[in-house]
Write a protein that holds these residues in place. Structure first.
Motif, PDB file in Angstrom:
ATOM      1  N   VAL A 188     -21.429   9.314 -12.658  1.00  0.00           N
ATOM      2  CA  VAL A 188     -21.947   9.881 -13.897  1.00  0.00           C
ATOM      3  C   VAL A 188     -20.802  10.348 -14.794  1.00  0.00           C
ATOM      4  CG1 VAL A 188     -23.264  11.812 -14.860  1.00  0.00           C
ATOM      5  CG2 VAL A 188     -24.189  10.512 -12.954  1.00  0.00           C
ATOM      6  N   VAL A 189     -19.837  11.023 -14.199  1.00  0.00           N
ATOM      7  CA  VAL A 189     -18.711  11.523 -14.986  1.00  0.00           C
ATOM      8  C   VAL A 189     -17.862  10.362 -15.504  1.00  0.00           C
ATOM      9  CG1 VAL A 189     -16.599  12.900 -14.873  1.00  0.00           C
ATOM     10  CG2 VAL A 189     -18.702  13.776 -13.887  1.00  0.00           C
ATOM     11  N   ASN A 190     -17.660   9.321 -14.688  1.00  0.00           N
ATOM     12  CA  ASN A 190     -16.919   8.155 -15.167  1.00  0.00           C
ATOM     13  C   ASN A 190     -17.603   7.536 -16.383  1.00  0.00           C
ATOM     14  OD1 ASN A 190     -14.833   8.232 -13.324  1.00  0.00           O
ATOM     15  ND2 ASN A 190     -15.878   6.914 -11.862  1.00  0.00           N
ATOM     16  N   GLY A 191     -18.914   7.400 -16.313  1.00  0.00           N
ATOM     17  CA  GLY A 191     -19.650   6.873 -17.455  1.00  0.00           C
ATOM     18  C   GLY A 191     -19.549   7.785 -18.665  1.00  0.00           C
ATOM     19  N   PHE A 192     -19.626   9.077 -18.426  1.00  0.00           N
ATOM     20  CA  PHE A 192     -19.514  10.045 -19.517  1.00  0.00           C
ATOM     21  C   PHE A 192     -18.153   9.946 -20.192  1.00  0.00           C
ATOM     22  CE2 PHE A 192     -18.341  14.390 -20.893  1.00  0.00           C
ATOM     23  CZ  PHE A 192     -19.314  14.582 -21.858  1.00  0.00           C
ATOM     24  N   VAL A 193     -17.095   9.876 -19.389  1.00  0.00           N
ATOM     25  CA  VAL A 193     -15.746   9.792 -19.953  1.00  0.00           C
ATOM     26  C   VAL A 193     -15.553   8.483 -20.696  1.00  0.00           C
ATOM     27  CG1 VAL A 193     -13.296   9.607 -19.352  1.00  0.00           C
ATOM     28  CG2 VAL A 193     -14.696  11.372 -18.311  1.00  0.00           C
ATOM     29  N   ALA A 194     -15.926   7.366 -20.061  1.00  0.00           N
ATOM     30  CA  ALA A 194     -15.682   6.053 -20.657  1.00  0.00           C
ATOM     31  C   ALA A 194     -16.538   5.812 -21.896  1.00  0.00           C
ATOM     32  CB  ALA A 194     -15.947   4.961 -19.618  1.00  0.00           C
ATOM     33  N   ASP A 195     -17.786   6.260 -21.881  1.00  0.00           N
ATOM     34  CA  ASP A 195     -18.712   5.914 -22.958  1.00  0.00           C
ATOM     35  C   ASP A 195     -18.870   6.984 -24.035  1.00  0.00           C
ATOM     36  OD1 ASP A 195     -19.160   3.541 -21.612  1.00  0.00           O
ATOM     37  OD2 ASP A 195     -20.839   4.359 -20.473  1.00  0.00           O
ATOM     38  N   ILE A 196     -18.521   8.222 -23.738  1.00  0.00           N
ATOM     39  CA  ILE A 196     -18.740   9.293 -24.705  1.00  0.00           C
ATOM     40  C   ILE A 196     -17.438   9.993 -25.092  1.00  0.00           C
ATOM     41  CG2 ILE A 196     -19.881  11.519 -25.077  1.00  0.00           C
ATOM     42  CD1 ILE A 196     -22.165  10.452 -23.309  1.00  0.00           C
ATOM     43  N   VAL A 197     -16.683  10.469 -24.120  1.00  0.00           N
ATOM     44  CA  VAL A 197     -15.503  11.281 -24.425  1.00  0.00           C
ATOM     45  C   VAL A 197     -14.380  10.448 -25.033  1.00  0.00           C
ATOM     46  CG1 VAL A 197     -13.700  12.720 -23.423  1.00  0.00           C
ATOM     47  CG2 VAL A 197     -16.056  13.017 -22.704  1.00  0.00           C
ATOM     48  N   MET A 198     -14.011   9.346 -24.390  1.00  0.00           N
ATOM     49  CA  MET A 198     -12.863   8.583 -24.865  1.00  0.00           C
ATOM     50  C   MET A 198     -13.092   7.949 -26.236  1.00  0.00           C
ATOM     51  SD  MET A 198     -10.623   9.505 -22.859  1.00  0.00           S
ATOM     52  CE  MET A 198      -9.272   8.615 -23.560  1.00  0.00           C
ATOM     53  N   PRO A 199     -14.287   7.462 -26.584  1.00  0.00           N
ATOM     54  CA  PRO A 199     -14.475   7.009 -27.962  1.00  0.00           C
ATOM     55  C   PRO A 199     -14.287   8.129 -28.988  1.00  0.00           C
ATOM     56  CG  PRO A 199     -16.160   6.042 -26.584  1.00  0.00           C
ATOM     57  CD  PRO A 199     -15.432   7.047 -25.746  1.00  0.00           C
ATOM     58  N   LEU A 229      -9.840  15.678 -15.164  1.00  0.00           N
ATOM     59  CA  LEU A 229     -10.074  17.014 -15.698  1.00  0.00           C
ATOM     60  C   LEU A 229     -11.564  17.321 -15.820  1.00  0.00           C
ATOM     61  CD1 LEU A 229      -7.315  17.125 -18.451  1.00  0.00           C
ATOM     62  CD2 LEU A 229      -7.307  18.290 -16.239  1.00  0.00           C
ATOM     63  N   ILE A 230     -12.326  16.346 -16.266  1.00  0.00           N
ATOM     64  CA  ILE A 230     -13.770  16.579 -16.411  1.00  0.00           C
ATOM     65  C   ILE A 230     -14.435  16.698 -15.051  1.00  0.00           C
ATOM     66  CG2 ILE A 230     -15.919  15.551 -17.230  1.00  0.00           C
ATOM     67  CD1 ILE A 230     -14.318  14.490 -19.616  1.00  0.00           C
ATOM     68  N   VAL A 231     -14.062  15.837 -14.108  1.00  0.00           N
ATOM     69  CA  VAL A 231     -14.636  15.930 -12.754  1.00  0.00           C
ATOM     70  C   VAL A 231     -14.283  17.283 -12.134  1.00  0.00           C
ATOM     71  CG1 VAL A 231     -14.500  15.022 -10.409  1.00  0.00           C
ATOM     72  CG2 VAL A 231     -14.740  13.461 -12.308  1.00  0.00           C
ATOM     73  N   GLY A 232     -13.041  17.715 -12.279  1.00  0.00           N
ATOM     74  CA  GLY A 232     -12.642  19.015 -11.744  1.00  0.00           C
ATOM     75  C   GLY A 232     -13.427  20.148 -12.366  1.00  0.00           C
ATOM     76  N   PHE A 233     -13.644  20.087 -13.674  1.00  0.00           N
ATOM     77  CA  PHE A 233     -14.408  21.127 -14.356  1.00  0.00           C
ATOM     78  C   PHE A 233     -15.864  21.139 -13.892  1.00  0.00           C
ATOM     79  CE2 PHE A 233     -16.895  22.589 -18.072  1.00  0.00           C
ATOM     80  CZ  PHE A 233     -16.441  23.892 -18.105  1.00  0.00           C
ATOM     81  N   VAL A 234     -16.458  19.950 -13.773  1.00  0.00           N
ATOM     82  CA  VAL A 234     -17.850  19.865 -13.314  1.00  0.00           C
ATOM     83  C   VAL A 234     -17.973  20.387 -11.888  1.00  0.00           C
ATOM     84  CG1 VAL A 234     -19.691  18.242 -12.710  1.00  0.00           C
ATOM     85  CG2 VAL A 234     -18.524  18.030 -14.895  1.00  0.00           C
ATOM     86  N   MET A 235     -17.044  20.008 -11.018  1.00  0.00           N
ATOM     87  CA  MET A 235     -17.110  20.480  -9.633  1.00  0.00           C
ATOM     88  C   MET A 235     -16.897  21.999  -9.570  1.00  0.00           C
ATOM     89  SD  MET A 235     -18.041  17.878  -8.210  1.00  0.00           S
ATOM     90  CE  MET A 235     -17.969  17.986  -6.462  1.00  0.00           C
ATOM     91  N   PHE A 236     -16.027  22.525 -10.430  1.00  0.00           N
ATOM     92  CA  PHE A 236     -15.833  23.971 -10.505  1.00  0.00           C
ATOM     93  C   PHE A 236     -17.142  24.663 -10.873  1.00  0.00           C
ATOM     94  CE2 PHE A 236     -15.080  27.552 -13.404  1.00  0.00           C
ATOM     95  CZ  PHE A 236     -14.509  28.454 -12.512  1.00  0.00           C
ATOM     96  N   LEU A 237     -17.839  24.123 -11.876  1.00  0.00           N
ATOM     97  CA  LEU A 237     -19.109  24.720 -12.291  1.00  0.00           C
ATOM     98  C   LEU A 237     -20.150  24.646 -11.183  1.00  0.00           C
ATOM     99  CD1 LEU A 237     -19.418  23.468 -15.975  1.00  0.00           C
ATOM    100  CD2 LEU A 237     -18.736  25.738 -15.165  1.00  0.00           C
ATOM    101  N   ILE A 238     -20.183  23.522 -10.459  1.00  0.00           N
ATOM    102  CA  ILE A 238     -21.152  23.371  -9.368  1.00  0.00           C
ATOM    103  C   ILE A 238     -20.861  24.373  -8.259  1.00  0.00           C
ATOM    104  CG2 ILE A 238     -21.883  21.820  -7.506  1.00  0.00           C
ATOM    105  CD1 ILE A 238     -21.627  19.524  -9.540  1.00  0.00           C
TER     106      ILE A 238
END
Length: 133
Positions: free
Chosen positions: A30-41, A90-99
């Motif tokens: 999910v995070v890979n898709g989020f980064v590739a399709d939303i954040v990086m553009p 960075l996003i995966v680390g942040f999400v895992m921190f929140l979880i």
């Protein structure tokens, strides 16, 4: 013996670990898709329309034969893909921190131990001292 082995394998910690591994894989996708399709553009937009996945330093150009087939592929340092991976990390680390933070909040705090009162010997000493007065 098989029953003991099965009981050992099916303990709560092993099952929790298996669920955590499966969930981490799903969250990773999910995070890979989020980064590739939303954040990086969005990052590319603010960086002047750059697609970081295509950024690279070409060391050796690809050699193409007369018929259009590639005889020697391009040799390049794909630093843009590395930037994408760093953002993903960075996003995966942040999400895992929140979880983990949310999970730790759900745990009931351990009750504090009641202050220890005086021992029987201390009480008897106090009584003896009070009677002497």
């Amino acid at each position: 013996m098989l029953k003991e082995f099965k009981n050992f394998i099916m303990t709560g910690n092993v099952i929790e670990f298996a669920v955590a591994v499966i969930m981490a894989g799903a969250v990773g996708l999910v995070v890979n898709g989020f980064v590739a399709d939303i954040v990086m553009p969005v990052v590319g937009h603010f960086a002047g329309g750059i697609d970081f996945a295509e950024m690279k330093v070409v060391l050796d150009e690809a050699v193409v034969a007369a018929d259009g087939s590639v005889t020697s592929p391009e040799n390049a340092i794909r630093w843009g893909a590395w930037v994408n991976t760093i953002v993903n990390l960075l996003i995966v680390g942040f999400v895992m921190f929140l979880i983990v933070k949310a999970y730790n909040k759900t745990k009931a705090p351990e009750p504090e131990a009641a202050p220890a009162g005086p021992t029987a010997e201390e009480l008897l000493t106090e009584i003896r001292d009070a009677l002497k007065k």
